[in-house]
Enzyme design. Structure first.
Site, PDB file in Angstrom:
ATOM      1  N   GLY A 271     114.539  25.741  50.884  1.00  0.00           N
ATOM      2  CA  GLY A 271     114.054  25.958  49.517  1.00  0.00           C
ATOM      3  C   GLY A 271     115.073  25.605  48.432  1.00  0.00           C
TER       4      GLY A 271
ATOM      5  N   ARG B 263     109.482  39.060  28.216  1.00  0.00           N
ATOM      6  CA  ARG B 263     109.057  40.436  27.931  1.00  0.00           C
ATOM      7  C   ARG B 263     110.145  41.450  28.296  1.00  0.00           C
ATOM      8  NH1 ARG B 263     103.239  40.263  30.710  1.00  0.00           N
ATOM      9  NH2 ARG B 263     104.383  38.818  32.034  1.00  0.00           N
TER      10      ARG B 263
ATOM     11  N   HIS C  58     106.924  36.053  22.691  1.00  0.00           N
ATOM     12  CA  HIS C  58     106.261  37.361  22.727  1.00  0.00           C
ATOM     13  C   HIS C  58     106.642  38.197  21.501  1.00  0.00           C
ATOM     14  CE1 HIS C  58     104.659  40.980  24.388  1.00  0.00           C
ATOM     15  NE2 HIS C  58     105.836  41.554  24.417  1.00  0.00           N
TER      16      HIS C  58
ATOM     17  N   ASP D  79      96.751  44.440  20.984  1.00  0.00           N
ATOM     18  CA  ASP D  79      97.738  45.520  20.975  1.00  0.00           C
ATOM     19  C   ASP D  79      98.532  45.484  19.681  1.00  0.00           C
ATOM     20  OD1 ASP D  79      99.706  43.517  21.405  1.00  0.00           O
ATOM     21  OD2 ASP D  79      99.553  43.754  23.565  1.00  0.00           O
TER      22      ASP D  79
ATOM     23  N   LYS E  15      96.737  49.797  22.287  1.00  0.00           N
ATOM     24  CA  LYS E  15      96.748  49.748  23.759  1.00  0.00           C
ATOM     25  C   LYS E  15      97.992  50.434  24.302  1.00  0.00           C
ATOM     26  CE  LYS E  15      98.798  46.190  26.074  1.00  0.00           C
ATOM     27  NZ  LYS E  15      99.051  44.794  26.427  1.00  0.00           N
TER      28      LYS E  15
ATOM     29  N   THR F 118      97.763  39.484  34.033  1.00  0.00           N
ATOM     30  CA  THR F 118      96.752  39.985  34.989  1.00  0.00           C
ATOM     31  C   THR F 118      95.344  39.884  34.423  1.00  0.00           C
ATOM     32  OG1 THR F 118      96.897  42.218  34.061  1.00  0.00           O
ATOM     33  CG2 THR F 118      98.379  41.692  35.884  1.00  0.00           C
TER      34      THR F 118
ATOM     35  N   THR G  93      94.669  43.373  29.774  1.00  0.00           N
ATOM     36  CA  THR G  93      94.618  43.625  28.328  1.00  0.00           C
ATOM     37  C   THR G  93      93.339  43.057  27.727  1.00  0.00           C
ATOM     38  OG1 THR G  93      97.019  43.517  28.226  1.00  0.00           O
ATOM     39  CG2 THR G  93      95.846  43.166  26.142  1.00  0.00           C
TER      40      THR G  93
HETATM   41  C1  R5P Z   1     101.779  42.243  25.835  1.00  0.00           C
HETATM   42  O1  R5P Z   1     102.368  42.865  24.975  1.00  0.00           O
HETATM   43  C2  R5P Z   1     101.368  40.810  25.703  1.00  0.00           C
HETATM   44  O2  R5P Z   1     101.206  40.413  24.377  1.00  0.00           O
HETATM   45  C3  R5P Z   1     100.101  40.553  26.487  1.00  0.00           C
HETATM   46  O3  R5P Z   1      99.053  41.277  25.885  1.00  0.00           O
HETATM   47  C4  R5P Z   1     100.242  41.002  27.914  1.00  0.00           C
HETATM   48  O4  R5P Z   1     101.437  40.551  28.440  1.00  0.00           O
HETATM   49  C5  R5P Z   1      99.083  40.545  28.741  1.00  0.00           C
HETATM   50  O5  R5P Z   1      99.249  41.005  30.047  1.00  0.00           O
HETATM   51  P1  R5P Z   1      98.021  41.309  30.979  1.00  0.00           P
HETATM   52  O6  R5P Z   1      97.151  40.111  30.980  1.00  0.00           O
HETATM   53  O7  R5P Z   1      98.662  41.597  32.317  1.00  0.00           O
HETATM   54  O8  R5P Z   1      97.345  42.532  30.455  1.00  0.00           O
END
Ligand code: R5P
Length: 297
Positions: free
Chosen positions: A35, A93, A127, A167, A191, A222, A225
């Site tokens: 790798g 993040r 972010h 959020d 959120k 994922t 959110t």
């Molecule tokens: C969080 O503060 C970011 O702005 C996104 O809302 C977040 O990272 C999205 O993550 P997921 O799709 O896992 O909820």
């Protein structure tokens, strides 16, 4: 200027090169059976500016290591100025200590970018704007919001619409887009994410629901959110939900989860290359190739 592609997002590099009307410079990326990677620059870069395009998305560690090695190879080959276009800045993040005892992973990445001789980085939709404080080389911060505004105007989705920040952290982003769209009203969702389990819960929202809700965010990982935000908006009376997100991180089952959500269409950009087998019917991809090329010019 010479342009080199890491292996994470060749389609985007090709679009940038096309806009700049130059060919991709040859680069050998050999992967050993264990790798490890061996990088070799196959072009003359002596006293020239070199651009590396790499999206540090999954697998972020491998993509970062590859970027570091390409930068090192370019410096050793005589490049004068190395610019890294990191279309998706992995680890962004983790830009500060959330709970005592944690590492500030982004700072480690930033120091390594500098240590390998990268002179400047170009990033898209960070972010948080505070991220620039942990990076000590010049950072050009581009945004896909202009591209989103154009699309929303072109489709005439402004009427009876509201922009939604899923959020509190996204308020600034949504307000900028609102300004671009003649001060379209805004809703902010409150959120909460459990740092241990990753579980998302919605504590409430501020603003007035409209027929069409346009959720704007920096990334989907994922999908949790967006799914929760869309459920709330539908439940409160929105008839049509669109999502505009810059970075399609799409971890694990995200494509399946998003396809079966209450959202009509997902507009993402190509800062992260999405393999064909992770595309889904509701997904639309807009390109940031031109935006990045304009900046490199
Ligand atoms: C969080 O503060 C970011 O702005 C996104 O809302 C977040 O990272 C999205 O993550 P997921 O799709 O896992 O909820």
């Amino acid at each position: 200027m010479k342009i080199f592609s890491g292996s994470s997002n060749k389609p985007l590099t090709e679009k940038i090169a096309k806009e700049l009307d130059i060919n991709l410079s040859p680069l050998e990326i050999h992967i050993f059976p264990d790798g490890e990677r061996r990088i070799r620059v196959l072009d003359n870069v002596v006293d020239q500016g070199a651009v590396i395009v790499q999206s540090c998305s999954t697998p972020a560690d491998t993509n970062y290591m590859e970027l570091f090695f390409i930068a090192d190879a370019l410096k050793r080959s005589g490049a004068k100025l190395v610019t890294a276009v990191i279309s998706y800045l992995g680890y962004q993040r983790q830009d500060h200590v959330f709970r005592s005892g944690e590492a500030v992973s982004l700072q480690v990445i930033a120091e390594t970018l500098e240590a390998v001789g990268i002179n400047k980085i170009i990033v898209v939709d960070l972010h948080s704007i505070k991220i620039k404080e942990v990076i000590h080389i010049p950072v050009i911060h581009l945004s896909a919001l202009e591209i989103f505004a154009e699309k929303i105007k072109k489709e005439s989705w402004i009427e009876d619409a509201v922009l939604v920040s899923p959020d509190m952290g996204g308020i600034r982003r949504v307000k900028i887009l609102s300004e671009m769209l003649n001060y379209l009203p805004v809703i902010t969702i409150n959120k909460d994410r459990n740092l241990q389990t990753g579980e998302i819960s919605i504590k409430g929202y501020k603003g007035k629901i409209a027929k069409r809700a346009i959720i704007v965010d920096d990334m989907i990982s994922t999908g949790g959110t967006i799914v929760k935000a869309a459920e709330l908006l539908k439940q409160k009376g929105a008839k049509e939900i669109f999502v505009f997100v810059t970075h399609a991180v799409f971890s694990s089952d995200a494509p399946k989860i998003l396809q079966s959500s209450k959202v009509k269409f997902f507009f993402v950009t190509d800062t992260i290359n999405i393999p064909k087998d992770r595309h889904f019917a509701k997904l639309k991809i807009l390109s940031v190739g031109k935006l990045i090329a304009q900046n490199l010019k």
